[in-house]
Design a protein around this motif. Structure first.
Motif, PDB file in Angstrom:
ATOM      1  N   ASP A  13       0.829  -1.203   0.000  1.00  0.00           N
ATOM      2  CA  ASP A  13       0.000   0.000   0.000  1.00  0.00           C
ATOM      3  C   ASP A  13       0.864   1.253   0.000  1.00  0.00           C
ATOM      4  O   ASP A  13       2.014   1.230   0.437  1.00  0.00           O
ATOM      5  N   ILE A  23      -7.192   3.640   1.871  1.00  0.00           N
ATOM      6  CA  ILE A  23      -7.295   2.231   1.465  1.00  0.00           C
ATOM      7  C   ILE A  23      -7.985   1.421   2.560  1.00  0.00           C
ATOM      8  O   ILE A  23      -8.881   0.609   2.282  1.00  0.00           O
ATOM      9  N   ARG A  24      -7.592   1.642   3.801  1.00  0.00           N
ATOM     10  CA  ARG A  24      -8.208   0.930   4.927  1.00  0.00           C
ATOM     11  C   ARG A  24      -9.706   1.213   4.985  1.00  0.00           C
ATOM     12  O   ARG A  24     -10.524   0.297   5.120  1.00  0.00           O
ATOM     13  N   GLU A  27     -11.611  -0.610   2.249  1.00  0.00           N
ATOM     14  CA  GLU A  27     -11.838  -2.020   2.574  1.00  0.00           C
ATOM     15  C   GLU A  27     -12.914  -2.188   3.649  1.00  0.00           C
ATOM     16  O   GLU A  27     -13.723  -3.105   3.583  1.00  0.00           O
ATOM     17  N   GLU A  28     -12.940  -1.305   4.635  1.00  0.00           N
ATOM     18  CA  GLU A  28     -13.920  -1.402   5.721  1.00  0.00           C
ATOM     19  C   GLU A  28     -15.333  -1.064   5.270  1.00  0.00           C
ATOM     20  O   GLU A  28     -16.302  -1.501   5.897  1.00  0.00           O
ATOM     21  N   ALA A  30     -16.611  -1.532   2.098  1.00  0.00           N
ATOM     22  CA  ALA A  30     -16.942  -2.225   0.845  1.00  0.00           C
ATOM     23  C   ALA A  30     -16.865  -1.284  -0.354  1.00  0.00           C
ATOM     24  O   ALA A  30     -17.704  -1.316  -1.244  1.00  0.00           O
ATOM     25  N   GLY A  31     -15.838  -0.437  -0.353  1.00  0.00           N
ATOM     26  CA  GLY A  31     -15.588   0.421  -1.502  1.00  0.00           C
ATOM     27  C   GLY A  31     -16.287   1.760  -1.501  1.00  0.00           C
ATOM     28  O   GLY A  31     -16.334   2.434  -2.525  1.00  0.00           O
ATOM     29  N   LEU A  41      -9.510   1.126  -5.950  1.00  0.00           N
ATOM     30  CA  LEU A  41      -8.138   0.799  -5.617  1.00  0.00           C
ATOM     31  C   LEU A  41      -7.437   0.400  -6.907  1.00  0.00           C
ATOM     32  O   LEU A  41      -7.958  -0.419  -7.674  1.00  0.00           O
ATOM     33  N   ARG A  54      -0.217  -0.368  -4.465  1.00  0.00           N
ATOM     34  CA  ARG A  54      -1.662  -0.106  -4.432  1.00  0.00           C
ATOM     35  C   ARG A  54      -1.934   1.283  -3.887  1.00  0.00           C
ATOM     36  O   ARG A  54      -1.326   1.724  -2.915  1.00  0.00           O
ATOM     37  N   GLN A  94      -9.889  -2.485  -8.163  1.00  0.00           N
ATOM     38  CA  GLN A  94     -10.930  -2.956  -7.262  1.00  0.00           C
ATOM     39  C   GLN A  94     -11.953  -1.844  -7.181  1.00  0.00           C
ATOM     40  O   GLN A  94     -11.652  -0.724  -6.746  1.00  0.00           O
ATOM     41  N   ALA A  97     -16.619  -4.378  -4.342  1.00  0.00           N
ATOM     42  CA  ALA A  97     -16.096  -5.697  -3.983  1.00  0.00           C
ATOM     43  C   ALA A  97     -15.487  -6.428  -5.175  1.00  0.00           C
ATOM     44  O   ALA A  97     -14.937  -7.508  -5.017  1.00  0.00           O
ATOM     45  N   THR A  99     -12.836  -7.146  -8.136  1.00  0.00           N
ATOM     46  CA  THR A  99     -11.440  -6.951  -8.514  1.00  0.00           C
ATOM     47  C   THR A  99     -11.236  -7.572  -9.884  1.00  0.00           C
ATOM     48  O   THR A  99     -11.669  -8.707 -10.121  1.00  0.00           O
TER      49      THR A  99
END
Length: 146
Positions: A13, A23-24, A27-28, A30-31, A41, A54, A94, A97, A99
């Motif tokens: 990252d 980025i975190r 992910e937490e 769902a985009g 991403l 990334r 991404q 969800a 990718t």
């Protein structure tokens, strides 16, 4: 063009704390880390290291393409992710969800002229970034490779 797959590799990252936090949050949530802004991403291959890198970026859509703005917040140099995909246009996206592999290319002058108003409407700060630098800020179109 390098076409090795990233299936067994882990991306590093961004070292920028704000981007790593983005980025975190991506992910937490769902985009959906920022309400009202579409984020994705982007994973590129480092042009010098060969490692996967990334970062999180805002985008707009143009048909099937995802449009990124290589603004680097108005700095006088291109962002590292742009330099990486210029060296190797095979990337991974991404979105939410999902990718998937994609191919990157710089927008033509005609495409950029048409897309800049769309980009600024989605992220008004891009207008200020254009004013802050003498560098032409590239727009990048990413199209799914599958």
């Amino acid at each position: 063009m390098t076409t090795t797959t990233a299936a067994t590799e882990t991306a590093t990252d961004s070292p920028n704390p704000w981007v790593a936090d983005h980025i975190r949050r991506f992910e937490e949530t769902a985009g959906r880390p920022r309400p009202g802004i579409t984020d994705l991403l982007l994973t590129t291959r480092g042009r010098r290291s060969g490692l996967l890198r990334r970062t999180a970026l805002a985008y707009v859509r143009d048909g099937d393409a995802y449009v990124l703005t290589a603004s680097n917040a108005g700095a006088d140099r291109h962002p590292a992710w742009y330099l990486n995909l210029a060296a190797d246009p095979a990337v991974t996206l991404q979105v939410g969800a999902d990718t998937f592999p994609a191919l990157a290319r710089r927008a033509s002058p005609e495409e950029a002229e048409r897309l800049w108003p769309v980009v600024v409407a989605a992220m008004p700060s891009y207008a200020a970034y254009r004013e802050a630098t003498d560098r032409e800020i590239p727009l990048v179109l990413l199209t799914p490779a599958n």
